[in-house]
Design a protein around this motif. Structure first.
Motif, PDB file in Angstrom:
ATOM      1  N   ILE A   1       0.837  -1.202   0.000  1.00  0.00           N
ATOM      2  CA  ILE A   1       0.000   0.000   0.000  1.00  0.00           C
ATOM      3  C   ILE A   1       0.870   1.249   0.000  1.00  0.00           C
ATOM      4  CG2 ILE A   1      -1.607   1.362   1.406  1.00  0.00           C
ATOM      5  CD1 ILE A   1      -2.859  -1.341   2.251  1.00  0.00           C
ATOM      6  N   GLU A   2       1.881   1.266   0.852  1.00  0.00           N
ATOM      7  CA  GLU A   2       2.753   2.431   0.947  1.00  0.00           C
ATOM      8  C   GLU A   2       3.494   2.698  -0.363  1.00  0.00           C
ATOM      9  OE1 GLU A   2       5.217   1.613   4.331  1.00  0.00           O
ATOM     10  OE2 GLU A   2       3.570   1.925   5.742  1.00  0.00           O
ATOM     11  N   LYS A   3       3.866   1.636  -1.073  1.00  0.00           N
ATOM     12  CA  LYS A   3       4.624   1.788  -2.318  1.00  0.00           C
ATOM     13  C   LYS A   3       3.744   2.135  -3.514  1.00  0.00           C
ATOM     14  CE  LYS A   3       8.348  -1.292  -0.959  1.00  0.00           C
ATOM     15  NZ  LYS A   3       8.975  -2.604  -1.153  1.00  0.00           N
ATOM     16  N   THR A   4       2.501   1.662  -3.522  1.00  0.00           N
ATOM     17  CA  THR A   4       1.672   1.811  -4.719  1.00  0.00           C
ATOM     18  C   THR A   4       0.628   2.916  -4.633  1.00  0.00           C
ATOM     19  OG1 THR A   4       0.113   0.117  -3.979  1.00  0.00           O
ATOM     20  CG2 THR A   4       1.939  -0.617  -5.364  1.00  0.00           C
ATOM     21  N   SER A   5       0.222   3.274  -3.423  1.00  0.00           N
ATOM     22  CA  SER A   5      -0.818   4.298  -3.280  1.00  0.00           C
ATOM     23  C   SER A   5      -0.211   5.694  -3.319  1.00  0.00           C
ATOM     24  CB  SER A   5      -1.570   4.110  -1.958  1.00  0.00           C
ATOM     25  OG  SER A   5      -2.261   2.894  -1.966  1.00  0.00           O
ATOM     26  N   LYS A   6      -0.685   6.474  -4.280  1.00  0.00           N
ATOM     27  CA  LYS A   6      -0.206   7.838  -4.397  1.00  0.00           C
ATOM     28  C   LYS A   6      -1.162   8.838  -3.746  1.00  0.00           C
ATOM     29  CE  LYS A   6       2.361   6.905  -8.664  1.00  0.00           C
ATOM     30  NZ  LYS A   6       3.005   5.805  -8.056  1.00  0.00           N
TER      31      LYS A   6
ATOM     32  N   ASP B   1      -6.435   6.104  -3.763  1.00  0.00           N
ATOM     33  CA  ASP B   1      -5.749   4.863  -4.127  1.00  0.00           C
ATOM     34  C   ASP B   1      -5.784   3.875  -2.961  1.00  0.00           C
ATOM     35  OD1 ASP B   1      -5.065   5.908  -6.597  1.00  0.00           O
ATOM     36  OD2 ASP B   1      -2.947   6.219  -6.098  1.00  0.00           O
ATOM     37  N   SER B   2      -5.503   4.366  -1.757  1.00  0.00           N
ATOM     38  CA  SER B   2      -5.483   3.502  -0.571  1.00  0.00           C
ATOM     39  C   SER B   2      -6.850   2.905  -0.311  1.00  0.00           C
ATOM     40  CB  SER B   2      -5.017   4.293   0.652  1.00  0.00           C
ATOM     41  OG  SER B   2      -3.692   4.723   0.487  1.00  0.00           O
ATOM     42  N   ILE B   3      -7.894   3.718  -0.429  1.00  0.00           N
ATOM     43  CA  ILE B   3      -9.263   3.237  -0.202  1.00  0.00           C
ATOM     44  C   ILE B   3      -9.651   2.202  -1.255  1.00  0.00           C
ATOM     45  CG2 ILE B   3     -11.704   3.924  -0.154  1.00  0.00           C
ATOM     46  CD1 ILE B   3     -10.123   4.846   2.295  1.00  0.00           C
ATOM     47  N   LEU B   4      -9.308   2.480  -2.515  1.00  0.00           N
ATOM     48  CA  LEU B   4      -9.630   1.524  -3.584  1.00  0.00           C
ATOM     49  C   LEU B   4      -8.885   0.214  -3.382  1.00  0.00           C
ATOM     50  CD1 LEU B   4      -9.636   3.943  -6.648  1.00  0.00           C
ATOM     51  CD2 LEU B   4     -11.623   2.810  -5.610  1.00  0.00           C
ATOM     52  N   LEU B   5      -7.627   0.294  -2.991  1.00  0.00           N
ATOM     53  CA  LEU B   5      -6.843  -0.913  -2.739  1.00  0.00           C
ATOM     54  C   LEU B   5      -7.428  -1.700  -1.567  1.00  0.00           C
ATOM     55  CD1 LEU B   5      -4.487  -2.680  -3.505  1.00  0.00           C
ATOM     56  CD2 LEU B   5      -2.985  -1.163  -2.213  1.00  0.00           C
ATOM     57  N   ALA B   6      -7.854  -0.997  -0.525  1.00  0.00           N
ATOM     58  CA  ALA B   6      -8.483  -1.670   0.616  1.00  0.00           C
ATOM     59  C   ALA B   6      -9.756  -2.388   0.178  1.00  0.00           C
ATOM     60  CB  ALA B   6      -8.784  -0.658   1.717  1.00  0.00           C
ATOM     61  N   GLY B   7     -10.541  -1.745  -0.670  1.00  0.00           N
ATOM     62  CA  GLY B   7     -11.754  -2.385  -1.186  1.00  0.00           C
ATOM     63  C   GLY B   7     -11.439  -3.639  -1.981  1.00  0.00           C
ATOM     64  N   ALA B   8     -10.379  -3.560  -2.782  1.00  0.00           N
ATOM     65  CA  ALA B   8      -9.963  -4.739  -3.553  1.00  0.00           C
ATOM     66  C   ALA B   8      -9.515  -5.864  -2.625  1.00  0.00           C
ATOM     67  CB  ALA B   8      -8.838  -4.360  -4.519  1.00  0.00           C
ATOM     68  N   MET B   9      -8.823  -5.506  -1.549  1.00  0.00           N
ATOM     69  CA  MET B   9      -8.363  -6.523  -0.593  1.00  0.00           C
ATOM     70  C   MET B   9      -9.545  -7.191   0.107  1.00  0.00           C
ATOM     71  SD  MET B   9      -5.132  -4.707   1.207  1.00  0.00           S
ATOM     72  CE  MET B   9      -3.594  -4.420   0.350  1.00  0.00           C
ATOM     73  N   VAL B  10     -10.538  -6.407   0.489  1.00  0.00           N
ATOM     74  CA  VAL B  10     -11.720  -6.967   1.141  1.00  0.00           C
ATOM     75  C   VAL B  10     -12.453  -7.901   0.170  1.00  0.00           C
ATOM     76  CG1 VAL B  10     -13.992  -6.400   2.089  1.00  0.00           C
ATOM     77  CG2 VAL B  10     -11.986  -5.084   2.788  1.00  0.00           C
ATOM     78  N   SER B  11     -12.566  -7.477  -1.068  1.00  0.00           N
ATOM     79  CA  SER B  11     -13.219  -8.326  -2.077  1.00  0.00           C
ATOM     80  C   SER B  11     -12.456  -9.617  -2.280  1.00  0.00           C
ATOM     81  CB  SER B  11     -13.338  -7.572  -3.403  1.00  0.00           C
ATOM     82  OG  SER B  11     -14.153  -6.443  -3.250  1.00  0.00           O
ATOM     83  N   MET B  12     -11.134  -9.525  -2.327  1.00  0.00           N
ATOM     84  CA  MET B  12     -10.309 -10.723  -2.504  1.00  0.00           C
ATOM     85  C   MET B  12     -10.434 -11.642  -1.292  1.00  0.00           C
ATOM     86  SD  MET B  12      -8.515 -12.650  -4.316  1.00  0.00           S
ATOM     87  CE  MET B  12      -8.481 -11.592  -5.728  1.00  0.00           C
ATOM     88  N   ALA B  13     -10.500 -11.052  -0.101  1.00  0.00           N
ATOM     89  CA  ALA B  13     -10.677 -11.865   1.103  1.00  0.00           C
ATOM     90  C   ALA B  13     -11.972 -12.667   1.007  1.00  0.00           C
ATOM     91  CB  ALA B  13     -10.681 -10.976   2.344  1.00  0.00           C
ATOM     92  N   LYS B  14     -13.030 -12.022   0.551  1.00  0.00           N
ATOM     93  CA  LYS B  14     -14.327 -12.709   0.419  1.00  0.00           C
ATOM     94  C   LYS B  14     -14.216 -13.870  -0.567  1.00  0.00           C
ATOM     95  CE  LYS B  14     -19.198 -11.953  -0.539  1.00  0.00           C
ATOM     96  NZ  LYS B  14     -20.260 -10.995  -0.797  1.00  0.00           N
ATOM     97  N   VAL B  15     -13.593 -13.628  -1.698  1.00  0.00           N
ATOM     98  CA  VAL B  15     -13.413 -14.684  -2.704  1.00  0.00           C
ATOM     99  C   VAL B  15     -12.632 -15.850  -2.102  1.00  0.00           C
ATOM    100  CG1 VAL B  15     -12.228 -15.255  -4.874  1.00  0.00           C
ATOM    101  CG2 VAL B  15     -13.570 -13.150  -4.704  1.00  0.00           C
TER     102      VAL B  15
END
Length: 77
Positions: free
Chosen positions: A23-28, A32-46
């Motif tokens: 997150i620290e390296k990719t979020s500008k 970006d951080s919020i979108l990445l967190a949403g993607a992580m939550v979605s991936m966790a569900k999958v």
């Protein structure tokens, strides 16, 4: 009283640190951080549904995904 960490605790800690570094390296931006967190939550569900099945996967989501350590520790062997 010292509480020793299990192998699962150590692995979970490693994964958490790796994700935070990503997150620290990719979020500008904050967005970006919020979108990445949403993607992580979605991936966790999958992954919950894929690895644990629909019933256990839903039970974990129903309990709340914010207490990962206490929820996942019993499922890691």
């Amino acid at each position: 009283m010292l509480i020793s960490k299990t192998n699962a605790d150590l692995r979970l800690e490693e994964f958490f640190i790796s994700l935070m570094e990503m997150i620290e390296k990719t979020s500008k931006t904050s967005e970006d951080s919020i979108l990445l967190a949403g993607a992580m939550v979605s991936m966790a569900k999958v992954l919950y549904f894929q690895e644990l099945g629909p019933t256990e996967g839903q039970e974990i989501l129903d309990k709340g995904i914010f207490d990962f350590v206490e929820i996942l520790k019993p499922t890691i062997h």
